[in-house]
Design an enzyme around this catalytic site. Sequence first.
Site, PDB file in Angstrom:
ATOM      1  N   SER A  12       0.835  -1.216   0.000  1.00  0.00           N
ATOM      2  CA  SER A  12       0.000   0.000   0.000  1.00  0.00           C
ATOM      3  C   SER A  12       0.861   1.255   0.000  1.00  0.00           C
ATOM      4  CB  SER A  12      -0.963  -0.003   1.187  1.00  0.00           C
ATOM      5  OG  SER A  12      -0.278   0.220   2.404  1.00  0.00           O
ATOM      6  N   MET A  89      10.217  -6.643   4.716  1.00  0.00           N
ATOM      7  CA  MET A  89      10.367  -7.200   6.061  1.00  0.00           C
ATOM      8  C   MET A  89      11.660  -7.989   6.247  1.00  0.00           C
ATOM      9  SD  MET A  89       7.770  -5.837   7.165  1.00  0.00           S
ATOM     10  CE  MET A  89       7.359  -6.417   8.775  1.00  0.00           C
ATOM     11  N   LEU A  92      18.639  -5.520   5.563  1.00  0.00           N
ATOM     12  CA  LEU A  92      19.659  -5.493   4.511  1.00  0.00           C
ATOM     13  C   LEU A  92      21.039  -5.581   5.166  1.00  0.00           C
ATOM     14  CD1 LEU A  92      18.206  -2.588   2.335  1.00  0.00           C
ATOM     15  CD2 LEU A  92      17.949  -5.046   1.950  1.00  0.00           C
ATOM     16  N   HIS A 108       8.598   3.351   8.815  1.00  0.00           N
ATOM     17  CA  HIS A 108       8.397   2.492   9.982  1.00  0.00           C
ATOM     18  C   HIS A 108       7.117   2.947  10.681  1.00  0.00           C
ATOM     19  CE1 HIS A 108       9.443  -0.085  13.348  1.00  0.00           C
ATOM     20  NE2 HIS A 108       9.203   0.924  14.163  1.00  0.00           N
ATOM     21  N   GLU A 141      22.859   0.523   9.010  1.00  0.00           N
ATOM     22  CA  GLU A 141      23.006  -0.913   9.303  1.00  0.00           C
ATOM     23  C   GLU A 141      22.155  -1.376  10.477  1.00  0.00           C
ATOM     24  OE1 GLU A 141      27.629  -1.134   8.303  1.00  0.00           O
ATOM     25  OE2 GLU A 141      26.753  -3.073   8.862  1.00  0.00           O
TER      26      GLU A 141
HETATM   27  C1  GRF Z   1       3.061  -0.661   7.029  1.00  0.00           C
HETATM   28  O1  GRF Z   1       2.599  -0.405   8.345  1.00  0.00           O
HETATM   29  C2  GRF Z   1       4.492  -0.202   6.932  1.00  0.00           C
HETATM   30  O2  GRF Z   1       4.773   0.895   7.775  1.00  0.00           O
HETATM   31  C3  GRF Z   1       5.253  -1.397   7.392  1.00  0.00           C
HETATM   32  O3  GRF Z   1       4.577  -2.480   6.794  1.00  0.00           O
HETATM   33  C4  GRF Z   1       3.163  -2.186   6.808  1.00  0.00           C
HETATM   34  C5  GRF Z   1       2.544  -2.648   5.531  1.00  0.00           C
HETATM   35  O4  GRF Z   1       3.038  -1.844   4.503  1.00  0.00           O
HETATM   36  N1  GRF Z   1       6.631  -1.303   7.039  1.00  0.00           N
HETATM   37  P1  GRF Z   1       2.491  -1.985   2.973  1.00  0.00           P
HETATM   38  O5  GRF Z   1       0.974  -1.950   3.033  1.00  0.00           O
HETATM   39  O6  GRF Z   1       2.989  -3.323   2.459  1.00  0.00           O
HETATM   40  O7  GRF Z   1       3.088  -0.808   2.274  1.00  0.00           O
END
Ligand code: GRF
Length: 202
Positions: A12, A89, A92, A108, A141
């Site tokens: 999203s 998720m 790196l 975040h 990092e």
């Molecule tokens: C969001 O809350 C974002 O801040 C976190 O993952 C969640 C889902 O993000 N990093 P998205 O809908 O895949 O962009």
Amino acid sequence: KKVAVLISGSGSNMLALAKAASAVDYPADIVGVISDRPDAGGLAKAAALGIPTAAFARKDYAGKAAHEAAIRAELEKLSPDILCLAGYMRLLSGDFIRAYEGRIVNIHPALLPLFPGLHTHQRALDAGMRIAGCTVHFVTEGMDEGPIVAQAAVPVLPGDDADTLAARVLTVEHRIYPAALKLFAEGKVKMEGGKAVFTEGL
Ligand code: GRF
């Protein structure tokens, strides 16, 4: 500026960036979307917008280095100026980050430095916070500890649970990320000496 977006899920935030970047006067274009999960919902959304996509399942690679090498080879083809992590998720490696020093940003879902890591909304609720929010930061990092570019806050409302709070935060994520990327793409903010330096009046 050419931007590649890394996702792991619904994408999203990637979609919000892509929509903003489709404006003719926006200083960045999304040149590719890469995921570590072939089943990431965001891949179809990117493809529907005509954005090139690629997926590299972690299980297809012997180790982290091989997995990152595959992703970096794909990035070489796109030759982005900027990487945006958007619901990506996976951490790196230092090598990867150094290859894109000062050119990787992440969003975040908490007001860093509070609540780095996972389950940020539940942790904010458990802590009795009356505000919550999100942070766009340069990626370094350490996990979720790079210099902050932008933040947005929302109220925690009576009766909130992690899902209702997450939904409220997500709406401001979709606003603040495109705004932060615009600043960065215009050169109005950069990472220098481990800090976010703002070069012009905001
Ligand atoms: C969001 O809350 C974002 O801040 C976190 O993952 C969640 C889902 O993000 N990093 P998205 O809908 O895949 O962009």
